[in-house]
Design a protein around this motif. Structure first.
Motif, mmCIF file in Angstrom:
data_model
loop_
_atom_site.group_PDB
_atom_site.id
_atom_site.type_symbol
_atom_site.label_atom_id
_atom_site.label_comp_id
_atom_site.label_asym_id
_atom_site.label_seq_id
_atom_site.Cartn_x
_atom_site.Cartn_y
_atom_site.Cartn_z
ATOM 1 N N ILE A 25 0.837 -1.199 0.000
ATOM 2 C CA ILE A 25 0.000 0.000 0.000
ATOM 3 C C ILE A 25 0.873 1.251 0.000
ATOM 4 C CG2 ILE A 25 -1.561 1.375 1.439
ATOM 5 C CD1 ILE A 25 -2.980 -1.230 2.168
ATOM 6 N N MET A 26 1.946 1.223 0.797
ATOM 7 C CA MET A 26 2.812 2.398 0.887
ATOM 8 C C MET A 26 3.548 2.682 -0.413
ATOM 9 S SD MET A 26 4.498 2.287 4.644
ATOM 10 C CE MET A 26 3.958 0.869 5.551
ATOM 11 N N THR A 27 3.815 1.644 -1.184
ATOM 12 C CA THR A 27 4.593 1.844 -2.407
ATOM 13 C C THR A 27 3.775 1.710 -3.680
ATOM 14 O OG1 THR A 27 5.187 -0.507 -2.474
ATOM 15 C CG2 THR A 27 6.678 0.973 -1.294
ATOM 16 N N GLY A 28 2.494 1.403 -3.580
ATOM 17 C CA GLY A 28 1.702 1.072 -4.761
ATOM 18 C C GLY A 28 0.875 2.206 -5.297
ATOM 19 N N SER A 29 0.196 1.893 -6.389
ATOM 20 C CA SER A 29 -0.702 2.847 -7.017
ATOM 21 C C SER A 29 -2.101 2.690 -6.431
ATOM 22 C CB SER A 29 -0.742 2.597 -8.526
ATOM 23 O OG SER A 29 -1.332 1.339 -8.776
ATOM 24 N N GLU A 30 -3.011 3.580 -6.827
ATOM 25 C CA GLU A 30 -4.370 3.536 -6.288
ATOM 26 C C GLU A 30 -5.124 2.295 -6.732
ATOM 27 O OE1 GLU A 30 -6.911 6.898 -6.286
ATOM 28 O OE2 GLU A 30 -5.225 8.286 -6.135
ATOM 29 N N ALA A 31 -4.886 1.822 -7.941
ATOM 30 C CA ALA A 31 -5.563 0.608 -8.423
ATOM 31 C C ALA A 31 -5.168 -0.595 -7.573
ATOM 32 C CB ALA A 31 -5.220 0.368 -9.888
ATOM 33 N N MET A 32 -3.895 -0.664 -7.213
ATOM 34 C CA MET A 32 -3.437 -1.771 -6.389
ATOM 35 C C MET A 32 -4.004 -1.646 -4.967
ATOM 36 S SD MET A 32 0.366 -3.382 -5.927
ATOM 37 C CE MET A 32 1.119 -1.887 -5.390
ATOM 38 N N ILE A 33 -4.123 -0.424 -4.495
ATOM 39 C CA ILE A 33 -4.655 -0.207 -3.150
ATOM 40 C C ILE A 33 -6.086 -0.725 -3.061
ATOM 41 C CG2 ILE A 33 -5.355 1.574 -1.502
ATOM 42 C CD1 ILE A 33 -2.875 3.149 -2.346
ATOM 43 N N ASP A 34 -6.897 -0.490 -4.093
ATOM 44 C CA ASP A 34 -8.275 -0.980 -4.081
ATOM 45 C C ASP A 34 -8.327 -2.497 -3.974
ATOM 46 O OD1 ASP A 34 -9.304 1.560 -4.234
ATOM 47 O OD2 ASP A 34 -9.560 1.518 -6.417
ATOM 48 N N ASN A 35 -7.487 -3.180 -4.755
ATOM 49 C CA ASN A 35 -7.460 -4.642 -4.700
ATOM 50 C C ASN A 35 -6.981 -5.145 -3.340
ATOM 51 O OD1 ASN A 35 -8.349 -4.857 -7.340
ATOM 52 N ND2 ASN A 35 -6.271 -4.821 -8.163
ATOM 53 N N ILE A 36 -5.994 -4.481 -2.766
ATOM 54 C CA ILE A 36 -5.474 -4.896 -1.461
ATOM 55 C C ILE A 36 -6.524 -4.658 -0.378
ATOM 56 C CG2 ILE A 36 -3.712 -4.397 0.272
ATOM 57 C CD1 ILE A 36 -1.761 -3.946 -2.048
ATOM 58 N N LEU A 37 -7.313 -3.598 -0.533
ATOM 59 C CA LEU A 37 -8.369 -3.349 0.449
ATOM 60 C C LEU A 37 -9.391 -4.477 0.459
ATOM 61 C CD1 LEU A 37 -8.995 0.488 0.248
ATOM 62 C CD2 LEU A 37 -8.121 -0.817 2.174
ATOM 63 N N TYR A 38 -9.742 -5.029 -0.712
ATOM 64 C CA TYR A 38 -10.664 -6.165 -0.755
ATOM 65 C C TYR A 38 -10.068 -7.375 -0.048
ATOM 66 C CZ TYR A 38 -13.443 -3.542 -4.125
ATOM 67 O OH TYR A 38 -14.217 -2.596 -4.734
ATOM 68 N N ILE A 39 -8.798 -7.599 -0.245
ATOM 69 C CA ILE A 39 -8.122 -8.709 0.447
ATOM 70 C C ILE A 39 -8.116 -8.441 1.950
ATOM 71 C CG2 ILE A 39 -5.922 -9.907 0.744
ATOM 72 C CD1 ILE A 39 -5.409 -9.337 -2.257
ATOM 73 N N THR A 40 -7.889 -7.182 2.313
ATOM 74 C CA THR A 40 -7.880 -6.817 3.732
ATOM 75 C C THR A 40 -9.241 -7.067 4.364
ATOM 76 O OG1 THR A 40 -6.238 -5.125 3.241
ATOM 77 C CG2 THR A 40 -7.380 -4.943 5.346
#
Length: 139
Positions: A25-40
């Motif tokens: 999340i700290m190093t990624g783009s917004e698109a990746m953040i959205d996907n990581i949030l679903y995993i979270t």
């Protein structure tokens, strides 16, 4: 395998996953953040489900009388705190001028939460001190 060991392994795995996701999340783009949030959200749901399962298992296998007495004492503290809170001891106008919409009910809930926190903090600190003193005196 012991249930306690399984829980430790799952907790360790979730901690590692959480660290990896935090770095992503700290190093990624917004698109990746959205996907990581679903995993979270999925991991959070899994953790909550495991907590509920093991709490219910502990209630069934443990001393239910002691558990119910503890829950009753906690609820008594909450109700007494709510009864002691007035909600009228604060000038709400400055908050409402800022558009926060604070009412007496909200103020009463906040006051009750503060009273409950103070009582529970005193009980926690007192029990730690009591346990420490008892341990020292028994040596």
């Amino acid at each position: 395998m012991n249930t306690h060991k399984i829980i430790k392994i799952v907790a360790f795995a979730l901690a590692i996953l959480g660290s990896i996701f935090a770095l992503m999340i700290m190093t990624g783009s917004e698109a990746m953040i959205d996907n990581i949030l679903y995993i979270t959200y999925a991991v959070l749901g899994l953790v909550i489900a495991l907590v509920v399962i093991f709490v219910l298992k502990g209630l069934v296998t443990g001393d239910i009388k002691k558990t119910l007495m503890s829950v009753g004492a906690f609820l008594a503290i909450i109700f007494i705190s709510y009864g002691l809170s007035s909600g009228t001891d604060l000038d709400l106008q400055p908050f409402n001028d800022k558009g926060l919409g604070i009412t007496e009910g909200i103020s009463k809930n906040v006051g009750a939460g503060l009273y409950a926190f103070y009582v529970l903090a005193v009980i926690a600190i007192g029990s730690m001190l009591f346990g420490g003193v008892k341990k020292i005196l028994n040596k």
